[in-house]
Design a protein around this motif. Structure first.
Motif, PDB file in Angstrom:
ATOM      1  N   GLN A   5       0.843  -1.186   0.000  1.00 35.79           N
ATOM      2  CA  GLN A   5       0.000   0.000   0.000  1.00 35.79           C
ATOM      3  C   GLN A   5       0.887   1.247   0.000  1.00 35.79           C
ATOM      4  OE1 GLN A   5      -3.085  -0.161  -0.444  1.00 35.79           O
ATOM      5  NE2 GLN A   5      -4.080   1.705   0.278  1.00 35.79           N
ATOM      6  N   VAL A   6       0.440   2.251  -0.722  1.00 38.50           N
ATOM      7  CA  VAL A   6       1.170   3.512  -0.820  1.00 38.50           C
ATOM      8  C   VAL A   6       0.418   4.584  -0.039  1.00 38.50           C
ATOM      9  CG1 VAL A   6       1.993   5.314  -2.374  1.00 38.50           C
ATOM     10  CG2 VAL A   6       2.097   2.928  -3.086  1.00 38.50           C
ATOM     11  N   GLN A   7       1.149   5.348   0.732  1.00 37.08           N
ATOM     12  CA  GLN A   7       0.575   6.494   1.428  1.00 37.08           C
ATOM     13  C   GLN A   7       1.069   7.775   0.762  1.00 37.08           C
ATOM     14  OE1 GLN A   7       2.318   4.040   3.512  1.00 37.08           O
ATOM     15  NE2 GLN A   7       0.338   3.015   3.387  1.00 37.08           N
ATOM     16  N   LEU A   8       0.154   8.688   0.535  1.00 38.74           N
ATOM     17  CA  LEU A   8       0.482   9.964  -0.093  1.00 38.74           C
ATOM     18  C   LEU A   8       0.134  11.095   0.866  1.00 38.74           C
ATOM     19  CD1 LEU A   8      -1.022   9.289  -3.637  1.00 38.74           C
ATOM     20  CD2 LEU A   8       1.348   9.027  -2.924  1.00 38.74           C
ATOM     21  N   VAL A   9       1.060  12.028   1.018  1.00 34.31           N
ATOM     22  CA  VAL A   9       0.847  13.157   1.924  1.00 34.31           C
ATOM     23  C   VAL A   9       1.149  14.450   1.178  1.00 34.31           C
ATOM     24  CG1 VAL A   9       1.506  14.277   4.068  1.00 34.31           C
ATOM     25  CG2 VAL A   9       1.412  11.764   3.941  1.00 34.31           C
ATOM     26  N   GLU A  10       0.134  15.315   1.100  1.00 31.04           N
ATOM     27  CA  GLU A  10       0.309  16.608   0.454  1.00 31.04           C
ATOM     28  C   GLU A  10       0.751  17.652   1.476  1.00 31.04           C
ATOM     29  OE1 GLU A  10      -3.534  14.813  -1.375  1.00 31.04           O
ATOM     30  OE2 GLU A  10      -2.653  15.072   0.605  1.00 31.04           O
ATOM     31  N   SER A  11       1.449  18.656   0.996  1.00 22.94           N
ATOM     32  CA  SER A  11       1.815  19.796   1.828  1.00 22.94           C
ATOM     33  C   SER A  11       1.994  21.006   0.928  1.00 22.94           C
ATOM     34  CB  SER A  11       3.094  19.511   2.616  1.00 22.94           C
ATOM     35  OG  SER A  11       4.167  19.260   1.738  1.00 22.94           O
ATOM     36  N   GLY A  12       2.041  22.173   1.557  1.00 23.04           N
ATOM     37  CA  GLY A  12       2.308  23.396   0.815  1.00 23.04           C
ATOM     38  C   GLY A  12       1.113  24.283   0.564  1.00 23.04           C
ATOM     39  N   GLY A  13      -0.068  23.821   0.962  1.00 20.83           N
ATOM     40  CA  GLY A  13      -1.243  24.660   0.788  1.00 20.83           C
ATOM     41  C   GLY A  13      -1.240  25.825   1.765  1.00 20.83           C
ATOM     42  N   GLY A  14      -2.200  26.717   1.578  1.00 17.09           N
ATOM     43  CA  GLY A  14      -2.303  27.857   2.475  1.00 17.09           C
ATOM     44  C   GLY A  14      -3.107  28.980   1.871  1.00 17.09           C
ATOM     45  N   LEU A  15      -2.966  30.145   2.462  1.00 18.22           N
ATOM     46  CA  LEU A  15      -3.670  31.350   2.033  1.00 18.22           C
ATOM     47  C   LEU A  15      -2.704  32.240   1.243  1.00 18.22           C
ATOM     48  CD1 LEU A  15      -6.178  33.206   2.235  1.00 18.22           C
ATOM     49  CD2 LEU A  15      -5.177  34.109   4.362  1.00 18.22           C
ATOM     50  N   VAL A  16      -3.161  32.683   0.096  1.00 20.98           N
ATOM     51  CA  VAL A  16      -2.304  33.507  -0.751  1.00 20.98           C
ATOM     52  C   VAL A  16      -3.151  34.593  -1.402  1.00 20.98           C
ATOM     53  CG1 VAL A  16      -2.570  31.998  -2.764  1.00 20.98           C
ATOM     54  CG2 VAL A  16      -0.514  33.416  -2.531  1.00 20.98           C
ATOM     55  N   GLN A  17      -2.552  35.701  -1.699  1.00 25.19           N
ATOM     56  CA  GLN A  17      -3.243  36.778  -2.402  1.00 25.19           C
ATOM     57  C   GLN A  17      -3.319  36.460  -3.895  1.00 25.19           C
ATOM     58  OE1 GLN A  17      -4.659  39.567  -0.874  1.00 25.19           O
ATOM     59  NE2 GLN A  17      -4.171  38.357   0.941  1.00 25.19           N
ATOM     60  N   ALA A  18      -4.347  36.971  -4.519  1.00 28.38           N
ATOM     61  CA  ALA A  18      -4.480  36.798  -5.971  1.00 28.38           C
ATOM     62  C   ALA A  18      -3.219  37.302  -6.674  1.00 28.38           C
ATOM     63  CB  ALA A  18      -5.700  37.549  -6.472  1.00 28.38           C
ATOM     64  N   GLY A  19      -2.769  36.526  -7.639  1.00 28.28           N
ATOM     65  CA  GLY A  19      -1.540  36.837  -8.342  1.00 28.28           C
ATOM     66  C   GLY A  19      -0.315  36.183  -7.743  1.00 28.28           C
ATOM     67  N   GLY A  20      -0.476  35.606  -6.577  1.00 27.16           N
ATOM     68  CA  GLY A  20       0.634  34.966  -5.893  1.00 27.16           C
ATOM     69  C   GLY A  20       0.869  33.544  -6.366  1.00 27.16           C
ATOM     70  N   SER A  21       1.801  32.871  -5.707  1.00 29.79           N
ATOM     71  CA  SER A  21       2.215  31.522  -6.081  1.00 29.79           C
ATOM     72  C   SER A  21       2.255  30.612  -4.863  1.00 29.79           C
ATOM     73  CB  SER A  21       3.611  31.542  -6.727  1.00 29.79           C
ATOM     74  OG  SER A  21       3.631  32.317  -7.904  1.00 29.79           O
ATOM     75  N   LEU A  22       2.064  29.348  -5.131  1.00 23.48           N
ATOM     76  CA  LEU A  22       2.258  28.307  -4.135  1.00 23.48           C
ATOM     77  C   LEU A  22       2.864  27.102  -4.818  1.00 23.48           C
ATOM     78  CD1 LEU A  22      -1.057  28.258  -2.019  1.00 23.48           C
ATOM     79  CD2 LEU A  22       1.217  28.923  -1.209  1.00 23.48           C
ATOM     80  N   ARG A  23       3.584  26.311  -4.042  1.00 22.45           N
ATOM     81  CA  ARG A  23       4.138  25.054  -4.546  1.00 22.45           C
ATOM     82  C   ARG A  23       3.673  23.936  -3.631  1.00 22.45           C
ATOM     83  NH1 ARG A  23      10.186  22.614  -4.230  1.00 22.45           N
ATOM     84  NH2 ARG A  23      10.272  21.540  -6.249  1.00 22.45           N
ATOM     85  N   LEU A  24       2.879  23.049  -4.182  1.00 25.27           N
ATOM     86  CA  LEU A  24       2.400  21.898  -3.435  1.00 25.27           C
ATOM     87  C   LEU A  24       3.354  20.722  -3.633  1.00 25.27           C
ATOM     88  CD1 LEU A  24      -1.426  22.003  -4.263  1.00 25.27           C
ATOM     89  CD2 LEU A  24      -0.153  23.248  -2.495  1.00 25.27           C
ATOM     90  N   SER A  25       3.490  19.928  -2.588  1.00 25.11           N
ATOM     91  CA  SER A  25       4.302  18.726  -2.643  1.00 25.11           C
ATOM     92  C   SER A  25       3.445  17.524  -2.293  1.00 25.11           C
ATOM     93  CB  SER A  25       5.478  18.807  -1.672  1.00 25.11           C
ATOM     94  OG  SER A  25       6.322  19.887  -1.971  1.00 25.11           O
ATOM     95  N   CYS A  26       3.800  16.391  -2.860  1.00 25.64           N
ATOM     96  CA  CYS A  26       3.124  15.137  -2.562  1.00 25.64           C
ATOM     97  C   CYS A  26       4.192  14.081  -2.359  1.00 25.64           C
ATOM     98  CB  CYS A  26       2.184  14.744  -3.690  1.00 25.64           C
ATOM     99  SG  CYS A  26       1.450  13.106  -3.495  1.00 25.64           S
ATOM    100  N   ALA A  27       4.340  13.636  -1.119  1.00 21.02           N
ATOM    101  CA  ALA A  27       5.355  12.651  -0.790  1.00 21.02           C
ATOM    102  C   ALA A  27       4.716  11.277  -0.646  1.00 21.02           C
ATOM    103  CB  ALA A  27       6.061  13.038   0.499  1.00 21.02           C
ATOM    104  N   ALA A  28       5.295  10.303  -1.311  1.00 23.16           N
ATOM    105  CA  ALA A  28       4.801   8.931  -1.251  1.00 23.16           C
ATOM    106  C   ALA A  28       5.675   8.114  -0.320  1.00 23.16           C
ATOM    107  CB  ALA A  28       4.792   8.314  -2.640  1.00 23.16           C
ATOM    108  N   SER A  29       5.043   7.206   0.408  1.00 24.14           N
ATOM    109  CA  SER A  29       5.766   6.282   1.267  1.00 24.14           C
ATOM    110  C   SER A  29       5.080   4.931   1.196  1.00 24.14           C
ATOM    111  CB  SER A  29       5.817   6.790   2.709  1.00 24.14           C
ATOM    112  OG  SER A  29       4.513   6.907   3.245  1.00 24.14           O
ATOM    113  N   GLY A  30       5.750   3.935   1.741  1.00 24.18           N
ATOM    114  CA  GLY A  30       5.199   2.588   1.678  1.00 24.18           C
ATOM    115  C   GLY A  30       5.706   1.877   0.442  1.00 24.18           C
TER     116      GLY A  30
END
Length: 124
Positions: free
Chosen positions: A1-26
């Protein structure tokens, strides 16, 4: 079985940037396609981007030119870079994977392993 964990979300102003990550384990062996989906309140889940084991990519028209997807196979991690964000990008973002033998899997039902999601909120 694979576990996936996202991170990097949050609150940002319009026009801004975010980088989401997804780490797999198992059980991370195997040439999975990694995908990103999102679901806004009251809307259906939307397939946003995907990347194959050999880094062939696909991005939905709704985010093309603003979002990009990458992966680091040595770290079993995929990334969703989101630029020029707007209020319509507000959603819970989920990563998922699909066995694909190195090909790019673009059929959402083939994605069997899912993360718990990370909230992205864009303020005008």
């Amino acid at each position: 079985q694979v576990q996936l964990v996202e991170s990097g979300g949050g609150l940002v102003q319009a026009g801004g940037s975010l980088r989401l990550s997804c780490a797999a384990s198992g059980r991370t062996s195997g040439m999975f396609t990694m995908g990103w989906f999102r679901q806004a309140p009251g809307k259906e889940r939307e397939f946003v981007a995907a990347i194959s084991w050999v880094r062939t990519t696909w991005v939905a028209d709704s985010v093309k030119g603003r979002f990009s997807i990458t992966r680091d196979n040595t770290k079993h991690t995929s990334y969703l870079q989101m630029d020029n964000l707007g209020a319509d990008d507000t959603a819970v973002y989920y990563c998922a994977n699909a066995p694909a033998l190195g090909e790019l899997e673009l059929s959402p039902p083939k994605y069997k392993n899912w993360g718990q999601g990370t909230q992205v909120t864009v303020e005008d």
